[in-house]
Design an enzyme around this catalytic site. Structure first.
Site, mmCIF file in Angstrom:
data_model
loop_
_atom_site.group_PDB
_atom_site.id
_atom_site.type_symbol
_atom_site.label_atom_id
_atom_site.label_comp_id
_atom_site.label_asym_id
_atom_site.label_seq_id
_atom_site.Cartn_x
_atom_site.Cartn_y
_atom_site.Cartn_z
ATOM 1 N N GLU A 29 -59.393 16.989 -35.878
ATOM 2 C CA GLU A 29 -58.295 17.867 -36.306
ATOM 3 C C GLU A 29 -56.996 17.588 -35.535
ATOM 4 O O GLU A 29 -55.937 17.481 -36.147
ATOM 5 C CB GLU A 29 -58.749 19.324 -36.146
ATOM 6 C CG GLU A 29 -57.624 20.282 -36.088
ATOM 7 C CD GLU A 29 -57.701 21.441 -37.035
ATOM 8 O OE1 GLU A 29 -58.695 21.620 -37.739
ATOM 9 O OE2 GLU A 29 -56.712 22.165 -37.059
ATOM 10 N N ARG B 217 -54.095 22.598 -44.543
ATOM 11 C CA ARG B 217 -53.757 22.034 -43.215
ATOM 12 C C ARG B 217 -52.845 20.812 -43.331
ATOM 13 O O ARG B 217 -52.988 19.847 -42.572
ATOM 14 C CB ARG B 217 -55.019 21.617 -42.440
ATOM 15 C CG ARG B 217 -56.075 22.659 -42.341
ATOM 16 C CD ARG B 217 -55.774 23.720 -41.316
ATOM 17 N NE ARG B 217 -56.870 24.665 -41.264
ATOM 18 C CZ ARG B 217 -56.903 25.787 -41.967
ATOM 19 N NH1 ARG B 217 -55.889 26.113 -42.763
ATOM 20 N NH2 ARG B 217 -57.925 26.599 -41.882
ATOM 21 N N SER C 220 -60.275 23.896 -32.439
ATOM 22 C CA SER C 220 -61.258 23.118 -33.216
ATOM 23 C C SER C 220 -60.913 21.635 -33.124
ATOM 24 O O SER C 220 -59.785 21.250 -33.436
ATOM 25 C CB SER C 220 -61.205 23.499 -34.689
ATOM 26 O OG SER C 220 -61.431 24.859 -34.820
HETATM 27 P P1 NAP Z 1 -65.647 30.045 -39.669
HETATM 28 O O1 NAP Z 1 -65.124 31.425 -39.898
HETATM 29 O O2 NAP Z 1 -66.898 29.854 -38.895
HETATM 30 O O3 NAP Z 1 -65.742 29.258 -41.037
HETATM 31 C C1 NAP Z 1 -66.212 27.920 -41.071
HETATM 32 C C2 NAP Z 1 -65.786 27.289 -42.372
HETATM 33 O O4 NAP Z 1 -66.225 28.088 -43.443
HETATM 34 C C3 NAP Z 1 -64.282 27.148 -42.534
HETATM 35 O O5 NAP Z 1 -64.067 25.934 -43.217
HETATM 36 C C4 NAP Z 1 -63.894 28.270 -43.430
HETATM 37 O O6 NAP Z 1 -62.853 27.925 -44.333
HETATM 38 C C5 NAP Z 1 -65.145 28.432 -44.259
HETATM 39 N N1 NAP Z 1 -65.251 29.821 -44.694
HETATM 40 C C6 NAP Z 1 -65.799 30.847 -44.025
HETATM 41 N N2 NAP Z 1 -65.761 31.970 -44.758
HETATM 42 C C7 NAP Z 1 -65.127 31.641 -45.904
HETATM 43 C C8 NAP Z 1 -64.758 32.380 -47.059
HETATM 44 N N3 NAP Z 1 -65.049 33.675 -47.176
HETATM 45 N N4 NAP Z 1 -64.122 31.734 -48.047
HETATM 46 C C9 NAP Z 1 -63.835 30.426 -47.922
HETATM 47 N N5 NAP Z 1 -64.152 29.674 -46.876
HETATM 48 C C10 NAP Z 1 -64.792 30.277 -45.869
HETATM 49 O O7 NAP Z 1 -64.487 29.185 -38.987
HETATM 50 P P2 NAP Z 1 -64.012 29.087 -37.469
HETATM 51 O O8 NAP Z 1 -64.145 27.718 -37.034
HETATM 52 O O9 NAP Z 1 -64.550 30.210 -36.634
HETATM 53 O O10 NAP Z 1 -62.460 29.362 -37.659
HETATM 54 C C11 NAP Z 1 -62.005 30.623 -38.061
HETATM 55 C C12 NAP Z 1 -60.802 30.467 -38.929
HETATM 56 O O11 NAP Z 1 -59.758 29.835 -38.181
HETATM 57 C C13 NAP Z 1 -61.081 29.588 -40.145
HETATM 58 O O12 NAP Z 1 -60.368 30.106 -41.230
HETATM 59 C C14 NAP Z 1 -60.534 28.252 -39.703
HETATM 60 O O13 NAP Z 1 -60.119 27.441 -40.769
HETATM 61 C C15 NAP Z 1 -59.347 28.690 -38.879
HETATM 62 N N6 NAP Z 1 -58.851 27.647 -37.973
HETATM 63 C C16 NAP Z 1 -57.691 27.022 -38.314
HETATM 64 C C17 NAP Z 1 -57.185 26.011 -37.555
HETATM 65 C C18 NAP Z 1 -55.893 25.352 -37.972
HETATM 66 O O14 NAP Z 1 -55.156 25.826 -38.825
HETATM 67 N N7 NAP Z 1 -55.595 24.235 -37.415
HETATM 68 C C19 NAP Z 1 -57.844 25.640 -36.396
HETATM 69 C C20 NAP Z 1 -59.014 26.315 -36.058
HETATM 70 C C21 NAP Z 1 -59.528 27.310 -36.859
HETATM 71 P P3 NAP Z 1 -61.290 27.872 -43.926
HETATM 72 O O15 NAP Z 1 -61.138 26.759 -42.960
HETATM 73 O O16 NAP Z 1 -60.639 27.570 -45.245
HETATM 74 O O17 NAP Z 1 -60.918 29.192 -43.405
#
Ligand code: NAP
Length: 341
Positions: free
Chosen positions: A336, A166, A240
């Site tokens: 964020e 990020r 988020s």
């Molecule tokens: P989630 O799927 O509930 O996951 C929560 C956390 O667990 C995140 O930090 C995610 O890492 C980690 N995680 C889950 N499964 C994983 C795996 N198999 N390997 C490694 N790490 C894992 O997250 P959520 O809030 O619903 O969001 C879904 C996705 O959208 C996530 O990837 C999140 O990062 C992304 N997102 C990105 C942004 C942005 O770029 N600004 C904003 C909102 C959400 P990661 O964060 O590394 O994926």
């Protein structure tokens, strides 16, 4: 020719609908208009401010003494097309999700897990947008930028952008130095892989799909995000509101021992990622109403403006959430979205 408006409501340009006014505002459709904007800012003794989709930003309620530029540079050009991959140059102002859908229907993989993310193409490299295991840095070849100080167009390679989780130079040493004009992506023609994320795996099990197509992966992501993230046109939010904290592996292990249901994600031997949504929920805040703002009842990471929240409200509620989580777990959450004041 550049059309500059005065005292434009910020609320209309950020998805959480909080903010005062931009002193000056202009839409940029061509590179030439950037030169005019720089000249306007110099003459009027103000600074430039680059506006993307407004989906990851929170503004003050004051008048911001800036010339806000909404980048609407268009373009979609296939510059190389082989049996294995295609290289596509895209205008910074193109809508991100429309671009992703074009790549998916063209059977090009690399961005499908980044479906349904709001904002523009040019905003994605700034924070190296990522979701479900894909990050834009993995497909970006180069970025064409306008160097504001030197008034020249430059091409930055992927390495020069110093992408990290990020993060990129556009958030730090080169903040406000460049205007992103185009982004060039290299996308693969290989069969896609299912993202190794529990929500995605569950979706395919429930729908009896073993080897999904690109379109099926995109549809899965749209479905999952649609449930977890409210439509900002209806429920004002910036996605988020908190980053997933990376803590020492010792802290994470202790937390896991005390809460066996928690899934933690090791980054390396010493560092482990903990889901911020779980921390907030476990601290009893999911769905909590703070008056003008509330935490979304389907996803504790999303802070919702109930209608009339001010900048001060959002800062105060943010700090209450950070304190409650810290008091319970000793972990400090970080916001964020970028804050502009
Ligand atoms: P989630 O799927 O509930 O996951 C929560 C956390 O667990 C995140 O930090 C995610 O890492 C980690 N995680 C889950 N499964 C994983 C795996 N198999 N390997 C490694 N790490 C894992 O997250 P959520 O809030 O619903 O969001 C879904 C996705 O959208 C996530 O990837 C999140 O990062 C992304 N997102 C990105 C942004 C942005 O770029 N600004 C904003 C909102 C959400 P990661 O964060 O590394 O994926």
């Amino acid at each position: 020719m550049l059309q500059v408006q005065e005292n434009v409501d910020i609320k209309d340009y950020c998805t959480i609908h909080i903010g005062g006014q931009f002193r000056y505002f202009a839409i940029i459709k061509t590179k030439e208009e950037i030169t005019e904007a720089i000249e306007f800012a110099r003459k009027n003794n103000t600074r430039l401010f680059m506006l993307g989709g407004g989906s990851n930003i929170v503004f003050t309620d004051k008048v911001l003494d800036v010339l806000a530029l909404k980048i609407e540079i268009e373009g979609f050009e296939i510059i190389e097309n082989t049996d294995d991959y295609a290289v596509i140059k895209v205008g910074a102002g193109e809508n991100w999700d429309i671009f992703v859908s074009r790549t998916v229907v063209s059977n090009l993989s690399g961005l499908e897990a980044l479906s349904a993310i709001p904002g523009t193409v040019g905003a994605t490299p700034v924070q190296n947008v990522g979701a479900y295991g894909q990050e834009v840095k993995d497909t970006i070849v180069s970025i064409e930028v306008f160097d504001i100080q030197n008034k020249v167009i430059k091409t930055l390679t992927n390495t020069e952008c110093k992408f990290a989780y990020r993060d990129s130079i556009f958030k730090h040493e080169d903040k406000n130095k460049y205007i992103i004009l185009t982004v060039t992506f290299k996308l693969s023609k290989k069969n896609p892989e299912i993202p190794h994320y529990i929500d995605v795996k569950k979706y395919f099990i429930q729908n009896n799909i073993n080897t999904p197509t690109l379109l099926e992966i995109r549809n899965a992501i749209i479905h999952i995000r649609g449930y977890k993230l409210p439509d900002p046109k209806v429920i004002f939010n910036v996605g988020s509101f908190f980053k997933n904290p990376i803590v020492s592996s010792d802290v994470a292990k202790k937390l896991k021992n005390n809460n066996p249901e928690l899934t933690i994600y090791p980054i390396d031997e010493d560092h482990t990622k903990v889901p911020a949504g779980w921390l907030i929920e476990k601290a009893g805040l999911k769905g909590k109403n703070f008056g003008p703002l509330s935490l979304y009842n389907k996803n504790a990471l999303v802070l919702v403006n109930n209608g009339n929240a001010t900048y001060e409200d959002i800062i105060s509620v943010r700090d209450q959430i950070i304190k409650t989580v810290f008091d319970k777990f000793g972990i400090t959450l970080e916001q964020e979205p970028e804050i502009i004041k």
